[in-house]
Each structure stands twice: as C-alpha cells, then as structure tokens.
Design a protein around this motif. Structure first.
Motif, mmCIF file in Angstrom:
data_model
loop_
_atom_site.group_PDB
_atom_site.id
_atom_site.type_symbol
_atom_site.label_atom_id
_atom_site.label_comp_id
_atom_site.label_asym_id
_atom_site.label_seq_id
_atom_site.Cartn_x
_atom_site.Cartn_y
_atom_site.Cartn_z
ATOM 1 N N THR A 111 0.846 -1.187 0.000
ATOM 2 C CA THR A 111 0.000 0.000 0.000
ATOM 3 C C THR A 111 0.885 1.243 0.000
ATOM 4 O O THR A 111 1.887 1.305 0.715
ATOM 5 N N LEU A 112 0.495 2.227 -0.805
ATOM 6 C CA LEU A 112 1.149 3.533 -0.841
ATOM 7 C C LEU A 112 0.075 4.591 -0.722
ATOM 8 O O LEU A 112 -0.945 4.529 -1.418
ATOM 9 N N VAL A 113 0.292 5.567 0.160
ATOM 10 C CA VAL A 113 -0.630 6.689 0.337
ATOM 11 C C VAL A 113 0.202 7.971 0.340
ATOM 12 O O VAL A 113 1.314 7.999 0.863
ATOM 13 N N SER A 114 -0.367 9.028 -0.222
ATOM 14 C CA SER A 114 0.314 10.311 -0.301
ATOM 15 C C SER A 114 -0.550 11.396 0.329
ATOM 16 O O SER A 114 -1.773 11.347 0.240
ATOM 17 N N GLY A 115 0.112 12.378 0.936
ATOM 18 C CA GLY A 115 -0.599 13.502 1.514
ATOM 19 C C GLY A 115 -1.025 14.540 0.484
ATOM 20 O O GLY A 115 -1.811 15.436 0.771
ATOM 21 N N GLY A 116 -0.499 14.434 -0.729
ATOM 22 C CA GLY A 116 -0.841 15.376 -1.790
ATOM 23 C C GLY A 116 -0.958 14.654 -3.124
ATOM 24 O O GLY A 116 -0.602 13.490 -3.240
ATOM 25 N N ALA A 117 -1.439 15.358 -4.128
ATOM 26 C CA ALA A 117 -1.554 14.783 -5.470
ATOM 27 C C ALA A 117 -0.158 14.745 -6.092
ATOM 28 O O ALA A 117 0.458 15.791 -6.309
ATOM 29 N N TYR A 118 0.345 13.538 -6.339
ATOM 30 C CA TYR A 118 1.704 13.383 -6.847
ATOM 31 C C TYR A 118 1.819 12.203 -7.781
ATOM 32 O O TYR A 118 1.028 11.263 -7.735
ATOM 33 N N GLY A 169 -4.615 11.018 -0.016
ATOM 34 C CA GLY A 169 -5.344 10.084 0.837
ATOM 35 C C GLY A 169 -5.965 8.891 0.128
ATOM 36 O O GLY A 169 -6.568 8.037 0.780
ATOM 37 N N VAL A 170 -5.823 8.797 -1.194
ATOM 38 C CA VAL A 170 -6.386 7.663 -1.946
ATOM 39 C C VAL A 170 -5.258 6.653 -2.180
ATOM 40 O O VAL A 170 -4.308 6.952 -2.908
ATOM 41 N N THR A 191 8.585 14.949 -7.587
ATOM 42 C CA THR A 191 8.172 16.310 -7.256
ATOM 43 C C THR A 191 8.879 17.335 -8.132
ATOM 44 O O THR A 191 10.002 17.136 -8.565
ATOM 45 N N LYS A 192 8.196 18.394 -8.356
ATOM 46 C CA LYS A 192 8.722 19.524 -9.120
ATOM 47 C C LYS A 192 8.953 20.683 -8.148
ATOM 48 O O LYS A 192 8.339 20.748 -7.095
ATOM 49 N N ALA A 206 6.109 18.789 -0.116
ATOM 50 C CA ALA A 206 6.457 17.365 -0.052
ATOM 51 C C ALA A 206 5.191 16.512 -0.072
ATOM 52 O O ALA A 206 4.183 16.878 0.533
ATOM 53 N N PRO A 207 5.228 15.364 -0.757
ATOM 54 C CA PRO A 207 4.045 14.515 -0.830
ATOM 55 C C PRO A 207 3.735 13.762 0.465
ATOM 56 O O PRO A 207 2.630 13.281 0.646
ATOM 57 N N ASN A 208 4.715 13.676 1.376
ATOM 58 C CA ASN A 208 4.539 12.943 2.632
ATOM 59 C C ASN A 208 4.007 11.535 2.370
ATOM 60 O O ASN A 208 2.893 11.172 2.719
#
Length: 134
Positions: free
Chosen positions: A33-40, A75-76, A98-99, A104-106
């Motif tokens: 499972t991978l989850v990100s705090g932002g759209a990345y 969060g998805v 990241t650009k 940061a995507p966290n």
C-alpha cells in the motif's frame, strides 16, 4: 438397519470430500500500500511474484518485479496484492517525482501479510518498505 447403514455411508462420503480445516494455502497474501498527503506522481518498483532464488532475481529481475509510474490523489491509496510462499521477499520502493515549488508529498508505504502489517515507512519524498530477504 439398512437405512442407518445408508445414512452412515452418505455421511462418510461427505466427510471424505471436504477439505480439512488445517490445510495450508499455497502461499500467503502480500499487500503493498502507498498513500500520499498530496496529489503526486510516483515511480514504483515492487515484486509481483516470488523468485526461486536471489540468483534468478539478479539474472532477470523484471520476470518477478514491476516498475511503473502512478498518480495518486491525496489520501487515496494505491494497492497491489499477490501471493508468495515466502513473503519475506516482499519489497516496495517509491520515489516521488516532485517539481520545484510543490510541497512534499509525505508518502507512506506498508506491506501486510495475511492482513497483518509487518513493515511501514513514512518520508516526505521517498519510501522503501521491505521484508528480510533484501
């Protein structure tokens, strides 16, 4: 008496035809499972099937692993499931793409075996979850 013998024979045939509760499955379910705090967008590398040996993996890694790009919404989760006889081969490496100017995507990754999380990592950009074969 004949009815009782027929019933006994029918019960015995049903019992023989059913698998035992203690029978082991062919392997264990491994879930990445991978989850990100932002759209990345992330570059992923993960094992899709268990190699017979490290030598076999080193000879042709992509027969057992996959490299791909995925775009995550905040969060998805991205989830991949497979079955391995020895889940200690499980590995998920994640690099963010990241650009400049983006936060940061966290990222957070975990590996669960038969529903139990065995390892997890958090990092602002890149995470690596792996079990003991690596």
């Amino acid at each position: 008496m004949a009815a009782a013998a027929s019933l006994l024979a029918a019960t015995a045939s049903v019992m023989v035809g059913q698998p035992t509760a203690g029978a082991q499955p062919a392997g264990q379910q491994v879930r990445y499972t991978l989850v990100s705090g932002g759209a990345y967008e992330f570059d992923l590398f993960y094992l899709t099937s268990q190699p017979p040996s490290m030598e076999a993996f080193n000879a042709d890694a992509y027969a057992f692993a996959k490299r791909e790009k995925v775009n995550l919404a905040p969060g998805v989760p991205w989830v991949f499931e497979t079955t391995m006889e020895d889940p200690q081969w499980a590995i998920l490496q994640v690099s963010s793409t990241t650009k400049g100017g983006q936060a940061a995507p966290n990222a957070h990754c975990d590996i669960a075996v038969d529903g139990q999380v065995l390892t997890q990592q958090d990092n602002p950009y890149n995470v690596r979850c792996q079990l003991s074969r690596w």
